[in-house]
Design an enzyme around this catalytic site. Structure first.
Site, short mmCIF file in Angstrom:
data_model
loop_
_atom_site.label_atom_id
_atom_site.label_comp_id
_atom_site.label_asym_id
_atom_site.label_seq_id
_atom_site.Cartn_x
_atom_site.Cartn_y
_atom_site.Cartn_z
N LYS A 182 0.85 -1.20 0.00
CA LYS A 182 0.00 0.00 0.00
C LYS A 182 0.88 1.24 0.00
O LYS A 182 1.70 1.43 0.89
CB LYS A 182 -0.91 -0.01 1.24
N ASP B 88 -2.53 10.22 3.78
CA ASP B 88 -3.94 9.84 3.92
C ASP B 88 -4.67 10.88 4.76
O ASP B 88 -4.64 10.84 5.99
CB ASP B 88 -4.04 8.45 4.57
N LYS C 18 -10.21 12.94 8.01
CA LYS C 18 -9.79 12.56 9.36
C LYS C 18 -9.78 13.78 10.27
O LYS C 18 -9.69 14.92 9.80
CB LYS C 18 -8.35 11.99 9.30
N ASP D 124 1.53 6.25 5.63
CA ASP D 124 0.57 5.33 5.02
C ASP D 124 1.08 4.68 3.73
O ASP D 124 0.35 3.96 3.06
CB ASP D 124 -0.76 6.06 4.78
N ASP E 83 -12.17 7.24 3.58
CA ASP E 83 -10.98 6.98 4.40
C ASP E 83 -10.60 5.50 4.41
O ASP E 83 -9.53 5.13 4.87
CB ASP E 83 -11.21 7.48 5.83
N GLU F 221 -9.44 3.77 2.05
CA GLU F 221 -8.89 3.87 0.70
C GLU F 221 -7.83 2.81 0.40
O GLU F 221 -7.61 2.47 -0.75
CB GLU F 221 -8.30 5.27 0.47
N ARG G 239 -7.75 -0.39 0.89
CA ARG G 239 -8.30 -1.60 0.24
C ARG G 239 -8.65 -1.34 -1.21
O ARG G 239 -8.66 -2.25 -2.03
CB ARG G 239 -9.48 -2.12 1.07
N1 BES Z 1 -4.33 4.43 6.91
C1 BES Z 1 -5.49 4.20 7.70
C2 BES Z 1 -5.27 3.16 8.79
C3 BES Z 1 -4.32 3.51 9.89
C4 BES Z 1 -4.78 4.11 11.04
C5 BES Z 1 -2.98 3.18 9.79
C6 BES Z 1 -3.91 4.40 12.07
C7 BES Z 1 -2.10 3.49 10.82
C8 BES Z 1 -2.57 4.09 11.95
C9 BES Z 1 -6.63 3.68 6.81
O1 BES Z 1 -6.63 4.17 5.51
C10 BES Z 1 -7.91 4.11 7.43
O2 BES Z 1 -8.12 5.28 7.52
N2 BES Z 1 -8.71 3.14 7.84
C11 BES Z 1 -9.95 3.41 8.47
C12 BES Z 1 -10.98 2.50 7.86
C13 BES Z 1 -12.40 2.79 8.27
C14 BES Z 1 -12.83 4.13 7.71
C15 BES Z 1 -13.31 1.70 7.76
C16 BES Z 1 -9.79 3.12 9.96
O3 BES Z 1 -9.10 2.16 10.30
O4 BES Z 1 -10.31 3.90 10.75
ZN ZN Z 2 -4.84 4.74 4.75
MN MN Z 3 -7.63 6.03 5.32
#
Ligand code: BES
Ligand code: ZN
Ligand code: MN
Length: 487
Positions: free
Chosen positions: A252, A257, A264, A275, A334, A336, A338
């Site tokens: 990834k 992000d 966020k 990220d 967010d 993204e 996947r």
């Molecule tokens: N890059 C983030 C996940 C992340 C969070 C990595 C904290 C490292 C530290 C990912 O893109 C994300 O934002 N995921 C969301 C998904 C949700 C919206 C379904 C999450 O985990 O909150």
């Molecule tokens: Zn992310």
């Molecule tokens: Mn994200």
């Protein structure tokens, strides 16, 4: 570049500093027995005074005052007994304390651990790592030479050079992760990939934004739609003539992000330059695998973009079509990672490798579940998963097996498309993400590593420095070494 060399017999050697290992309860490791003999009760009294017993994580340095032909002595604790990662960690603590030592002699290679010299070099160099480029007064390491003193030093030098190559690859990944997003657009990342290709002979293929649209990478294009700086899909091809297996890595590569329109909160954004750590791990692993000429065919794939809320951004409710034709309803922009991995995994599966391994800072849920220092491992094939977990253990990178329950698949059912990119609630968020990824690998064995926690190390600790860790590089290399029968 630090040079490793052989420094002759311990009793004849001399120099600036000597580092020797000590086991718990002050059981002398190789070389430490000689030092203890030379220094007698003077050393015992000193170690009593500073309460050094040889526990793992303990390290002391002392001026020898002419009692040895080395100006400074480092005693490095190993604990009860040392395994490979124990050696790496002890060497890491030493590396963290020796940035100002120009020439260091050591006896660590004498430990009764297979690969001790390689592990020493790996840990030592990673412990010396710093990310200084944005400081007005950088403090680069002054260490120029590390010499193995005592028996079997020549073989140790050969091993240490392999460890140094690994450390260089991890440092590349750390540098990329630590780089602020402003300095690592997808285009700039692709240029780094090209440089790695030029240096190692890896073939690099870069898909630009027009290719991405034309070739059906709808997940990547959908995430990139809100960003000014255009996306890139990068392929690395390591194709040795004597290849014994064929594996694909997918990382990834979200260079920043923001969350996109599902923006966020400020605090959650602070570390989101991290990220792209999955992609960074692929960059580093490809470099090391090529440099070490490991006879396994490897395809590395990194979808690179930023996730921004520009005027063209994908909206909650929009539907994207990924490379394999499957459609995804984007309910939260967010989620993204996947979306870009869907395209990366589908592209990898087209080449029908023996196994695909993806690495991604995918979910906060995985970070919550396993904390800062352990990755989650999902799979459609437990035999391959166990080999990856085993490679991680050998590398000192912890991966915990996680479930992929088919009855949870309905959590990502969409009312209008093949699937949606979020679950119905926050429970099992890391599993929902993994279930979506599984839709894009076809029948190919696949292991998914969620590195949301360990991609950034929270503190200076043994061979880790606070910040980007390069997590995954050494697991991937160990995995490929394993396939080549080198481990
Ligand atoms: N890059 C983030 C996940 C992340 C969070 C990595 C904290 C490292 C530290 C990912 O893109 C994300 O934002 N995921 C969301 C998904 C949700 C919206 C379904 C999450 O985990 O909150
Ligand atoms: Zn992310
Ligand atoms: Mn994200």
């Amino acid at each position: 570049m630090i040079e490793f060399g052989a420094g002759g017999g311990l009793s004849e050697a001399s120099g600036e500093a000597l580092a020797v290992p000590v086991f718990a309860e002050r059981i002398w490791g190789p070389g430490a027995d000689w030092v203890a003999e030379e220094l007698g009760t003077w050393l015992d009294e000193y170690l009593e005074e500073v309460d050094f017993s040889g526990k793992a994580d303990q390290i002391v340095s002392l001026p020898t005052g002419g009692r040895l032909r080395f100006r400074t002595l480092f005693l490095v604790g190993l604990g009860e007994e040392a395994d490979l990662d124990g050696v790496r960690q002890a060497a890491g603590w030493l590396g963290g304390k020796t940035n100002r030592v120009g020439d260091l002699a050591t006896t660590f290679h004498g430990l009764a651990v297979d690969g001790a010299a390689r592990a020493f070099a790996e840990g030592f160099l990673l412990g010396q790592y710093r990310f200084d480029k944005y400081r007005s007064e950088p403090k680069p390491s002054l260490t120029e030479t590390v010499r193995f003193v005592g028996g079997a030093a020549e073989a140790a030098v050969v091993e240490a050079r392999v460890g140094a190559e690994l450390a260089r690859a991890v440092a590349l990944a750390r540098d990329l992760v630590n780089e602020p997003a402003a300095g690592k657009s997808p285009e700039m990342m692709a240029a780094v990939a090209r440089r790695v290709g030029d240096e190692t002979g890896i073939r690099i293929v870069v898909h630009d934004e027009e290719d991405i649209a034309r070739e059906g990478f709808g997940g990547l294009a959908g995430v990139a739609a809100g960003a000014h700086r255009p996306a890139r899909m990068v392929e690395f091809w390591h194709e040795p003539e004597n290849a014994q297996a064929f594996v694909a890595f997918v990382g990834k590569g979200i260079v920043f992000d923001s969350g996109g329109l599902s923006l966020k909160l400020p605090a959650a954004m602070e570390t989101m330059k991290t990220d792209m750590s999955g992609a960074a791990a692929v960059f580093g692993a490809m470099q090391a695998i090529a440099a070490l000429k490991i006879p396994v065919k490897v395809l590395g794939i990194t979808p690179l973009t930023e996730n921004m809320p520009g005027g063209g951004a994908t909206r909650p409710g929009d539907v994207l079509t990924a490379r394999n034709g499957k459609t995804i309803e984007v309910l939260n922009t967010d989620a993204e990672g996947r979306l870009v991995l869907a395209d990366g995994l589908a592209l990898a599966a087209e080449s029908q490798p023996d196994v695909i391994i993806d690495l991604a800072t995918l979910t906060g849920a995985c970070h919550v579940a396993l904390g800062d220092k352990i990755a989650g491992g999902w799979t459609n094939n437990e035999v391959w998963r166990d080999r990856v977990v085993g490679a991680g253990a050998a590398a000192g990178e912890r991966i915990w097996p996680m479930p992929l329950p088919s009855d949870y698949r309905k959590n990502i059912d969409s009312t209008i498309a093949d699937m949606k990119n979020t679950g119905n609630n926050r429970y099992g968020g890391a599993i929902n993400a993994a279930l979506l990824l599984a839709e894009f690998v076809g029948e190919v064995p696949w292991v998914h590593l969620d590195i949301a926690g360990p991609a950034r190390w929270p503190e200076d600790e043994h061979y880790q420095r606070q910040g980007g860790s390069g997590f995954g590089v050494r697991t991937l290399v160990a995995f490929v070494e394993d396939l080549a029968g080198r481990r």
